[in-house]
Enzyme design. Structure first.
Site, PDB file in Angstrom:
ATOM      1  N   SER A  64     -21.541  55.136 -16.660  1.00 39.61           N
ATOM      2  CA  SER A  64     -22.079  53.830 -17.076  1.00 39.61           C
ATOM      3  C   SER A  64     -23.607  53.839 -17.055  1.00 39.61           C
ATOM      4  O   SER A  64     -24.239  54.639 -16.356  1.00 39.61           O
ATOM      5  CB  SER A  64     -21.568  52.727 -16.148  1.00 39.61           C
ATOM      6  OG  SER A  64     -20.160  52.677 -16.178  1.00 39.61           O
TER       7      SER A  64
HETATM    8  N1  SAM Z   1     -17.568  54.781 -12.534  1.00 42.93           N
HETATM    9  C1  SAM Z   1     -17.780  55.890 -13.442  1.00 42.93           C
HETATM   10  C2  SAM Z   1     -18.990  56.702 -13.132  1.00 42.93           C
HETATM   11  O1  SAM Z   1     -19.729  56.347 -12.199  1.00 42.93           O
HETATM   12  O2  SAM Z   1     -19.191  57.715 -13.802  1.00 42.93           O
HETATM   13  C3  SAM Z   1     -17.796  55.473 -14.901  1.00 42.93           C
HETATM   14  C4  SAM Z   1     -16.509  54.925 -15.318  1.00 42.93           C
HETATM   15  S1  SAM Z   1     -16.089  55.093 -17.012  1.00 42.93           S
HETATM   16  C5  SAM Z   1     -17.053  53.806 -17.734  1.00 42.93           C
HETATM   17  C6  SAM Z   1     -14.426  54.482 -16.899  1.00 42.93           C
HETATM   18  C7  SAM Z   1     -13.478  55.448 -16.223  1.00 42.93           C
HETATM   19  O3  SAM Z   1     -12.246  54.783 -15.987  1.00 42.93           O
HETATM   20  C8  SAM Z   1     -13.154  56.681 -17.064  1.00 42.93           C
HETATM   21  O4  SAM Z   1     -13.429  57.838 -16.336  1.00 42.93           O
HETATM   22  C9  SAM Z   1     -11.658  56.534 -17.346  1.00 42.93           C
HETATM   23  O5  SAM Z   1     -10.973  57.762 -17.472  1.00 42.93           O
HETATM   24  C10 SAM Z   1     -11.211  55.729 -16.147  1.00 42.93           C
HETATM   25  N2  SAM Z   1      -9.957  55.001 -16.335  1.00 42.93           N
HETATM   26  C11 SAM Z   1      -9.503  54.389 -17.443  1.00 42.93           C
HETATM   27  N3  SAM Z   1      -8.306  53.822 -17.207  1.00 42.93           N
HETATM   28  C12 SAM Z   1      -7.991  54.079 -15.913  1.00 42.93           C
HETATM   29  C13 SAM Z   1      -6.873  53.767 -15.089  1.00 42.93           C
HETATM   30  N4  SAM Z   1      -5.837  53.070 -15.529  1.00 42.93           N
HETATM   31  N5  SAM Z   1      -6.907  54.198 -13.814  1.00 42.93           N
HETATM   32  C14 SAM Z   1      -7.957  54.917 -13.314  1.00 42.93           C
HETATM   33  N6  SAM Z   1      -9.036  55.250 -14.060  1.00 42.93           N
HETATM   34  C15 SAM Z   1      -9.047  54.841 -15.347  1.00 42.93           C
END
Ligand code: SAM
Length: 213
Positions: A64
């Site tokens: 992000s």
């Molecule tokens: N917090 C992260 C960082 O500091 O790099 C960035 C998050 S990114 C915007 C969103 C993340 O949520 C992705 O890595 C994606 O694979 C994960 N994600 C999506 N759906 C999910 C789910 N149902 N359970 C867990 N993770 C999930």
């Protein structure tokens, strides 16, 4: 794993940038000032890692924008010792921000490759949040309840299982919306079945993914 003076200088500028955009919590700014964001990115991004922008981390996912990380973290009002569940480990950067602020961090990632990669990196860096591979919609019932829950992907609605895993008096910060844009909500759990809801403007996140097909 080098963190040069140049990186440190760029990081100080990044902190000034997010401060100028309205982030006030000094502990959030300190954590962002300490964590070498370039290490969470592919080496081709090293030169631009301290721009206030999201970047790809593979599998269609992103780290992000630092301002968004700071904004969500500020809304959580993190206190040392808080037990915090993050949904969407991604690169592991946000988990480190919470860890650096003294929280006990639990974080779930749905992509096995990203889970493995962030686990290896954080170990190397000496950060020890508890990282899980799994479906964030379900949370971590075994470790519940949590003081705070932070969702870092756009949720079509607020998952019931996560609400149940929040302590009374605790906060959940979650971007909610279908499609490319979400509204940032902070929910305070006021009793086992009641919540106060506040809204904090529009953001753009990759979507929270459902079960694998
Ligand atoms: N917090 C992260 C960082 O500091 O790099 C960035 C998050 S990114 C915007 C969103 C993340 O949520 C992705 O890595 C994606 O694979 C994960 N994600 C999506 N759906 C999910 C789910 N149902 N359970 C867990 N993770 C999930």
């Amino acid at each position: 794993m080098t963190d040069t003076y140049r990186h440190q200088g760029l990081r100080r500028k990044l902190v000034e940038t997010i401060k100028s955009k309205g982030i006030r919590d000094e502990r959030v700014l300190d954590a962002i000032g300490k964590i070498p964001r370039h290490l969470f990115l592919d080496s081709s991004f090293t030169e631009i890692a301290y721009q206030d922008k999201p970047f790809p981390i593979g599998l269609g996912q992103t780290i992000s924008q630092p301002y968004t990380v700071a904004f969500q973290t500020e809304l959580l009002e993190v206190k040392p010792g808080d037990k915090i569940l993050e949904i969407g480990t991604g690169s592991g950067y946000q988990a480190c921000v919470l860890f650096e602020m003294g929280a006990k961090v639990f974080s779930i990632e749905r992509h096995r490759e990203l889970h493995k990669k962030s686990k290896a990196l954080l170990n190397k860096m000496g950060y020890t949040p508890k990282l899980f591979y799994g479906d964030g919609y379900k949370g971590l019932p075994t470790f519940a309840p949590f003081d705070k829950i932070l969702v870092t992907a756009g949720a079509p609605e607020i998952p019931d299982d996560l609400l149940k895993q929040l302590k009374v008096g605790g906060f959940m910060v979650i971007p909610v919306g279908k499609g490319g844009s979400q509204v940032m909500f902070r929910l305070k759990k006021t009793s086992d079945s009641e919540f106060e809801k506040e809204e904090f403007g529009h953001f753009r996140f990759v979507p929270l993914l459902g079960k694998k097909d």
